[in-house]
Structure formats: C-alpha cells, structure tokens
Design a protein around this motif. Structure first.
Motif, mmCIF file in Angstrom:
data_model
loop_
_atom_site.group_PDB
_atom_site.id
_atom_site.type_symbol
_atom_site.label_atom_id
_atom_site.label_comp_id
_atom_site.label_asym_id
_atom_site.label_seq_id
_atom_site.Cartn_x
_atom_site.Cartn_y
_atom_site.Cartn_z
ATOM 1 N N SER A 123 17.497 67.174 109.091
ATOM 2 C CA SER A 123 18.643 67.862 109.694
ATOM 3 C C SER A 123 18.101 69.066 110.461
ATOM 4 C CB SER A 123 19.628 68.321 108.614
ATOM 5 O OG SER A 123 18.980 69.188 107.709
ATOM 6 N N LEU A 144 19.002 72.953 112.537
ATOM 7 C CA LEU A 144 19.890 74.097 112.696
ATOM 8 C C LEU A 144 19.410 74.899 113.895
ATOM 9 C CD1 LEU A 144 22.194 75.929 111.521
ATOM 10 C CD2 LEU A 144 20.389 77.146 110.276
ATOM 11 N N GLU A 187 18.981 78.165 116.101
ATOM 12 C CA GLU A 187 18.953 79.618 115.951
ATOM 13 C C GLU A 187 18.295 80.238 117.172
ATOM 14 O OE1 GLU A 187 17.216 81.280 112.508
ATOM 15 O OE2 GLU A 187 18.832 80.660 111.158
ATOM 16 N N LEU A 202 14.819 75.309 116.879
ATOM 17 C CA LEU A 202 15.398 74.415 115.874
ATOM 18 C C LEU A 202 14.687 74.626 114.554
ATOM 19 C CD1 LEU A 202 15.447 71.274 118.140
ATOM 20 C CD2 LEU A 202 17.484 72.465 117.332
ATOM 21 N N LEU A 261 22.821 66.724 118.560
ATOM 22 C CA LEU A 261 23.629 67.813 118.009
ATOM 23 C C LEU A 261 25.070 67.358 117.844
ATOM 24 C CD1 LEU A 261 22.251 70.760 120.188
ATOM 25 C CD2 LEU A 261 21.626 70.209 117.816
ATOM 26 N N GLU A 262 25.705 67.832 116.773
ATOM 27 C CA GLU A 262 27.084 67.458 116.497
ATOM 28 C C GLU A 262 28.015 67.863 117.639
ATOM 29 O OE1 GLU A 262 28.396 65.704 114.016
ATOM 30 O OE2 GLU A 262 26.372 65.338 113.258
ATOM 31 N N GLY A 308 23.849 78.479 115.139
ATOM 32 C CA GLY A 308 24.491 77.807 114.024
ATOM 33 C C GLY A 308 24.835 76.353 114.249
ATOM 34 N N THR A 310 24.521 72.430 114.361
ATOM 35 C CA THR A 310 23.753 71.541 113.483
ATOM 36 C C THR A 310 23.611 70.169 114.126
ATOM 37 O OG1 THR A 310 25.749 70.821 112.318
ATOM 38 C CG2 THR A 310 24.561 72.725 111.409
ATOM 39 N N GLU A 338 20.768 66.352 113.999
ATOM 40 C CA GLU A 338 19.699 65.568 113.397
ATOM 41 C C GLU A 338 18.485 65.583 114.304
ATOM 42 O OE1 GLU A 338 21.369 61.699 112.929
ATOM 43 O OE2 GLU A 338 22.442 62.215 111.083
#
Length: 358
Positions: free
Chosen positions: A36, A38, A40, A230, A252-253, A294, A296, A298
């Motif tokens: 996963s 994230l 930043e 990431l 990314l979602e 922030g 999120t 894969e």
C-alpha cells in the motif's frame, strides 16, 4: 499485479466429467512486490513547541505558503517578557556604573586625585617639619605627627588605586554576566515564537488560538508545496528483493483509472520490530497534475520483467515444482512469479498439456 495482466489459455474440456487442462502460453511476465502507498510532501515535518503555554497567535491558514524563518505561532509569554525586561534593565544599570553618566569609576578616580593631592601635601609638610626639627625649631612629637600624616595619606592613595582596579574588574565581570543573562532571557523568549524551518506549504494545523499547547502535541504539518513522495511498508520476507532506483507502478484511489511510475529513493536500514516491515520511499518519475497529502493507493515494485515468458497459472503447479502431464508428473524449473502465474524455464514447452490438480 493480477489486475494489470490478463493471460488467456485454451481450456480443453470434452465433457463435464473430464479434468481441466491447459497448455503453457507465452506472455509478458512481471514479478513485483506489492505494498500500500501513502502520498506525503517531501521535507514534511511536524511543527512542535519547545515550551508549554496558550496559543496567542496563529499566523497562517491551511494551504498557505510560508517562507523559511517566517513566524507561524506565538505562545503566551508575559512572565518571560518581564524577566527579559528586568535582565536588560540590570545590564544597562551595571553598564552605566562603568561608562555612563552614573560612572562609578570616574567618581572613584576623582577621589583618587584628591587623595594624591593630600599625599603630596603631607609629603611637603613632612619634609618642612623634618628640616625644622633638624634645626631644633620643632619637637620630636611634631615630627612624628607629620610623618604619620604623610604615611597615612600615602597608604590611603595606594589602597584607593587598588580599589579602583578591583572595582573596574568587578564591573566588567558584572556587565558580561548581565549581558549573558539578558541574552539567555532573549533566547528563552524566542522559544515562544515558532518559525518555519523550510519554505513550503502549511498542509495541516492542529491548534486554534487560545488553546493550550504542550511540547508533546504537534501544532502543524509543513512540507514542500510541489514535490511529493510515496511511503511504503515492505515485509521482511520481500525486502531483499527491493533496491534503490527500481520502478514502481502506482495506482491511487483518487485517480483509479491512471497508473503512475515512480522510483525507489530510500530504504530504511532497520526493520520496525513492531510491524515487522521496512519503511521504503519512492519519488514520482512524473508527477500527477494534482496531488494531496494523505492520498492512498497501491504500489507494485517491479523486480523482474520479461516480454515473452512461458507461464502457467499457479493453481496448476504441484508440490515439489511438478506438473501433471499425459506422461505423468514432470519436474519443472520455475522463474518469475506473481499472484497469478509462474514462469516455466525447463521441463515442459508450449505444446505440453498439463492438468489441474484434483
């Protein structure tokens, strides 16, 4: 990985009771390590206070850009301001005693000049009385008195010179000490003014004006406004496969229909014992048009790639790296693998029919 690459196999089924079988097929094969991700900002850090108190001022809002050294917050510091003012007043008082209008040393030097004049006068008087005594014009008592007066004034002059030297040294030391105290107080006051360590953007603010601030609680998050990284957590069983510079395919979602490329930029040298993972960072090869702190998604770290690999589905492989053929169980040598497929290096070819284990 299985949602990127779709391999199609001919399935031979003559009737419902026959076993499922396939032939290996040559397709593009990618082996990857999944994680996963994230998003930043680069150089992001949490702004903390070095003292406790109440928040007097919040100079920026979330989303604002700041320059390095700009004031972000002010914490209530009335008692400390008074201490600083007292330290400055004490410094000025001692300095004036040494070189100002209320110059104590100058006053003492005037007294020294008077003592010197008295000593010279007593010296002349003693010489006059001594001559008169030798001419038998004065008594021994008068000579002793003149000698004593001269000795006292001479000792007083010498003592006063030493006192002035000591006082000068003492005042110089007091000036230095009071200056240090004023500087320390000033530095302490500066702790109540919190400034930005970088030029960037205020991504988040945790406190409002009037709220109590402790040293353990962050006040804000600031980071680079245009550059993002990431963050990934890689299991210890996979970390040996990961290297700096490896390509990462990212979804990314917020942008589910797009795949972005990144490269591994940092691998933590020590495992987090609590999570049994290593912290790994990657930087985008080409930044998306919009990114937010922030986000999120894969990531798949590409370990190996082959354009034309001979592969079979994982479920057709049996224990001991064997597959079932018309000639029975055959040992094969495997290569790349992902969630769905395994590469075949030796043992069977594209014309071999293999059967799915019952």
């Amino acid at each position: 990985m299985k949602h990127w690459y779709f391999l199609f196999f001919a399935v031979f089924v003559s009737c419902s009771d026959e076993r499922e079988s396939i032939k290996p097929s040559r397709k593009e094969m990618v082996e990857a390590v999944y994680s996963s991700v994230l998003v930043e900002p680069i150089n992001a850090y949490k702004v903390n206070a070095s003292i406790t108190g109440y928040l007097d001022e919040v100079a920026f809002r979330e989303g604002d850009e700041v320059m390095i050294g700009e004031m972000l917050f002010i914490i209530s510091n009335k008692p400390l301001q008074l201490n600083q003012q007292n330290a400055e007043l004490n410094y000025q008082l001692i300095r004036d005693s040494y070189e100002g209008e209320a110059n104590l040393i100058a006053e003492m030097k005037l007294e020294l000049q008077s003592a010197k004049l008295k000593m010279l006068n007593d010296s002349v008087n003693y010489a006059r009385v001594k001559n008169l005594y030798e001419d038998k014009a004065l008594s021994k008592f008068e000579l002793d008195n003149a000698s004593l007066a001269y000795e006292i004034s001479r000792n007083n002059y010498a003592s006063m010179k030493k006192r002035i030297a000591r006082k000068e040294k003492e005042l110089k030391n007091q000036i230095a000490q009071s200056r240090n105290n004023a500087d320390v107080s000033s530095l302490r006051t500066e702790e109540y003014v919190i400034k930005s360590n970088i030029t960037g953007k205020v991504f988040q603010i945790f406190k409002e004006k009037g709220e109590f601030v402790s040293m353990q609680e962050p006040l804000a998050v600031i980071g680079d406004k245009d550059k993002f990284k990431l963050k990934m957590l890689i299991d210890e069983v996979d970390i040996s496969k990961v290297s700096l510079g490896q390509k990462v395919l990212v979804t990314l979602e917020a942008f589910k229909n797009s795949v972005y490329e990144a490269k591994i930029s940092r691998i933590a040298p020590k495992m987090d014992e609590r999570t049994q993972t290593f912290k790994v960072e990657a930087e985008f090869t080409k930044l998306p048009k919009k990114l937010y702190m922030g986000l999120t998604g894969e990531g798949n770290i590409i370990i190996h790639e082959k354009n034309s690999a001979l592969v079979i589905p994982r479920e057709f492989l049996q224990a001991g790296n064997k597959v079932e053929t018309d000639q029975g169980l055959v040992q094969i040598k495997t290569g790349l693998s992902n969630w769905s497929y395994i590469e075949v290096l030796e043992g069977i070819d594209e014309n071999t029919i293999i059967y799915k284990p019952e």
